[in-house]
Scaffold this motif. Structure first.
Motif, PDB file in Angstrom:
ATOM      1  N   CYS A  43       0.829  -1.212   0.000  1.00  0.00           N
ATOM      2  CA  CYS A  43       0.000   0.000   0.000  1.00  0.00           C
ATOM      3  C   CYS A  43       0.862   1.260   0.000  1.00  0.00           C
ATOM      4  O   CYS A  43       0.536   2.252  -0.677  1.00  0.00           O
ATOM      5  CB  CYS A  43      -0.933  -0.002   1.212  1.00  0.00           C
ATOM      6  N   ASN A  44       1.948   1.228   0.768  1.00  0.00           N
ATOM      7  CA  ASN A  44       2.869   2.367   0.786  1.00  0.00           C
ATOM      8  C   ASN A  44       3.455   2.613  -0.596  1.00  0.00           C
ATOM      9  O   ASN A  44       3.530   3.754  -1.070  1.00  0.00           O
ATOM     10  CB  ASN A  44       3.985   2.103   1.797  1.00  0.00           C
ATOM     11  N   LEU A  92       0.604   3.890  -2.983  1.00  0.00           N
ATOM     12  CA  LEU A  92       0.226   5.281  -2.720  1.00  0.00           C
ATOM     13  C   LEU A  92       1.240   6.245  -3.311  1.00  0.00           C
ATOM     14  O   LEU A  92       0.902   7.099  -4.148  1.00  0.00           O
ATOM     15  CB  LEU A  92       0.114   5.499  -1.207  1.00  0.00           C
TER      16      LEU A  92
END
Length: 307
Positions: free
Chosen positions: A20-21, A24
């Protein structure tokens, strides 16, 4: 902190958060890259570089947060007292794990200019990594085997040409050019296959960094010879990190002068080529000895500087 979670839960949860990091910040950088691509002037394109690097720094910072969320990790960083944010550096390093890139990105944060990695061309097609690296002007290198070059001699020197084009982009803004000189990650199989003369390293490839020094040598403030170690994780380091087993991250930095010894015509001056190869092999021998010292049973070094 989530050290207490069982591995069967911790590993997939950590993988999800790291993904997710990446998604994003990779998406943000990609959108900025598209805006940069569509910009009508060099001045406008330069403007978009600042938010792109801001997003890259965000990715680096949160990677460390996540690493420490799942691991009781000790950072040991040495040799960084004279580094500057407004200079140009050539950083050469060994390559042990996929984790090396987040580690070097974290190391660079607030110490040296924005890092530019020379990446394998295969990474161009990895979601978020490929598009984000493209937006940040990171060069993709395609390695050709001796057999491929023998079949098609025109392929010889293609990676050097990529280096030349990339160096032109880096001359206007303080930059850290990072090169994993071995060309690939260290594994026991590759170590045997390449018949490496070193115990813990693969043989270094001299051509790319020699050409980078010839192109930008007078602009570099120094060469940073970096050794990355994970002394308590001899196996698959990235997997150990996801499972919460990462114990120590060691980053040793030696700052080297940029002088006539390492700037010259590597491809046409045989004497310089031999001299440069000897210089690089000596650096690798010293690095190999440093890694061996950490792997010795009595080693308990604790030179701590938190990243």
């Amino acid at each position: 902190m989530l050290y207490w979670l069982p591995v069967i839960i911790k590993a997939p949860f950590a993988f999800l958060l790291f993904s997710c990091n990446l998604a994003l910040w990779g998406s943000i950088v990609t959108l900025i890259g598209i805006a940069k691509l569509l910009s009508p002037s060099a001045k406008t394109r330069a403007f978009w570089s600042k938010p792109a690097h801001w997003a890259y720094r965000g990715w680096s910072a949160y990677n460390k947060v996540l690493m420490e969320l799942f691991n009781q990790v000790e950072w040991q960083v040495s040799g960084v007292t004279e580094l500057k944010k407004d200079s140009w550096y050539l950083l050469i390093s060994n390559h042990k794990s996929w984790l090396d890139i987040p580690v070097l990105s974290q190391f660079a944060l607030n110490r040296i200019p924005e890092p530019k990695f020379f990446l394998k061309e295969e990474l161009k097609w990895v979601p978020f990594i490929g598009s984000g690296s493209w937006a940040l002007d990171m060069p993709f290198m395609k390695r050709y085997s001796q057999a491929q070059i023998a079949k098609n001699p025109a392929l010889k020197g293609k990676d050097i040409e990529t280096t030349r084009i990339s160096c032109e982009k880096f001359k206007d803004t303080p930059t850290t050019i990072i090169n994993f000189v071995e060309g690939t990650r260290f594994t026991e199989h590759k170590h045997k296959q390449k018949r490496s003369p070193f115990r813990h390293l693969l043989p270094p490839k001299a051509g790319g960094i020699a050409f980078t020094l010839a192109s930008m040598g007078q602009q570099f403030h120094a060469v940073l010879d970096v050794t990355i170690l994970y002394p308590d994780n001899p196996g698959h380091v990235a997997l150990d990190m996801l499972c919460g087993r990462l114990k120590r991250v060691v980053v040793q930095v030696e700052i080297l002068p940029v002088d006539h010894q390492i700037i010259g015509d590597y491809f046409n001056d045989e004497n310089f080529r031999i001299s440069f190869q000897n210089w690089l092999n000596q650096r690798w021998l010293k690095k190999d000895q440093a890694i061996a010292a950490y792997h010795s049973p009595e080693s308990s070094k604790s030179e701590n500087v938190l990243c």
